[in-house]
Enzyme design. Structure first.
Site, PDB file in Angstrom:
ATOM      1  N   SER A 131       0.855  -1.189   0.000  1.00 47.66           N
ATOM      2  CA  SER A 131       0.000   0.000   0.000  1.00 47.66           C
ATOM      3  C   SER A 131       0.884   1.230   0.000  1.00 47.66           C
ATOM      4  O   SER A 131       2.003   1.200   0.540  1.00 47.66           O
ATOM      5  CB  SER A 131      -0.900   0.023   1.243  1.00 47.66           C
ATOM      6  OG  SER A 131      -1.542   1.279   1.389  1.00 47.66           O
ATOM      7  N   TYR A 174      -1.090  -0.593  10.315  1.00 50.13           N
ATOM      8  CA  TYR A 174      -1.321  -0.931   8.908  1.00 50.13           C
ATOM      9  C   TYR A 174      -0.130  -0.537   8.039  1.00 50.13           C
ATOM     10  O   TYR A 174       0.346  -1.333   7.226  1.00 50.13           O
ATOM     11  CB  TYR A 174      -2.585  -0.225   8.412  1.00 50.13           C
ATOM     12  CG  TYR A 174      -2.939  -0.539   6.978  1.00 50.13           C
ATOM     13  CD1 TYR A 174      -3.540  -1.750   6.648  1.00 50.13           C
ATOM     14  CD2 TYR A 174      -2.690   0.387   5.970  1.00 50.13           C
ATOM     15  CE1 TYR A 174      -3.876  -2.040   5.330  1.00 50.13           C
ATOM     16  CE2 TYR A 174      -3.032   0.103   4.651  1.00 50.13           C
ATOM     17  CZ  TYR A 174      -3.623  -1.109   4.335  1.00 50.13           C
ATOM     18  OH  TYR A 174      -3.952  -1.382   3.030  1.00 50.13           O
TER      19      TYR A 174
END
Length: 252
Positions: A155, A166
């Site tokens: 990501s 994350y």
């Protein structure tokens, strides 16, 4: 490497980017196994796409080694006339159900961090390793000796350093790409990663569309654009050991 007639595993394949990958691979003539914990969505997708092309072995928690082992073996048995040639590892979570700490409990606690790392990073490697173990058994399919391909999903939040849990887990996935590619290269197995920006998926929708749009095109990415890139990566042998940003020039 071609797609037609071969089997691929897609984690997180019941929804979002993973679902789009499942659809695109089947459109290209592949057989696809969905590894996901969402039984309802996965079963519905299999019914739609056809049990002769799409398979859901049962709910699979990618962090549980035994479950992954069993799901891989079930996939090989189900598509016994085909050969497993790769996996697209798109499962993951953004937030943890555990409590944070500090003011209003908004800071990342160890339990939150551990949970996200376990699901996103360790879960990705668990499936990657089990798939690689099976790809080693394959006969090479071309004059470069290619046996298969593993594509992970990072990501831009990991590459640009946003969100402690994350972002770190996705940075770890990006960092895994080249070392794993080097380890598997002598065996004819490629490893690539795609780092998407904001895409029009259930994760963005749950955030009430507060995620920034890409710079150009000035919108969210469409899942089909992600899966189109997956198809291109599978077909292009020279793509190996790299992370491709798919973000319309957006920096997190």
């Amino acid at each position: 490497m071609k797609i037609l007639g071969y089997t691929f595993i897609v984690t997180g394949g019941a929804s979002g980017l993973g679902e789009s990958v499942v659809r695109s691979l089947i459109e290209q003539g592949a057989f696809v196994a969905i590894f996901d914990i969402n039984v309802k969505l996965a079963t519905t997708l299999v019914e739609e796409l056809g049990k002769n092309k799409c398979y859901f072995p049962s709910s699979v928690d990618v962090t549980v080694e035994d479950q992954v082992n069993i799901a891989v073996q079930k996939t090989l048995q189900y598509f016994s006339t085909s050969t497993l040639r790769g996996a697209i590892l798109s499962s993951g979570i953004v937030f943890s159900p555990m409590d944070g700490y500090g003011p209003d409990k908004t800071l990342t606690s160890y339990s939150q961090f551990e949970h996200i790392i376990r699901v996103n990073l360790l879960g990705t490697y668990c499936v990657a390793q089990k798939v690689a173990q099976e790809l080693l058994r394959n006969e090479p399919v071309n004059d470069d000796g290619e046996r298969g391909v593993i594509i992970t999903v990072s990501s831009i939040l990991g590459l640009d350093g946003t969100l402690v849990g994350y972002g770190t887990s996705k940075a770890g996935i990006a960092g895994l790409t080249l070392p794993l590619a080097k380890e598997l290269a002598p065996q004819g197995i490629r490893v690539m990663s795609i780092a998407p920006g904001p895409f029009d998926t259930p994760i963005v929708q749950r955030q009430n569309n507060t995620a920034p749009t890409c710079l150009y095109p000035s919108r969210y990415g469409q899942p089909k654009e992600f899966s189109d890139l997956v198809v291109q990566v599978i077909g292009m042998r020279m793509l190996n050991g790299s992370v491709i940003r798919l973000d319309g020039a957006l920096k997190a």
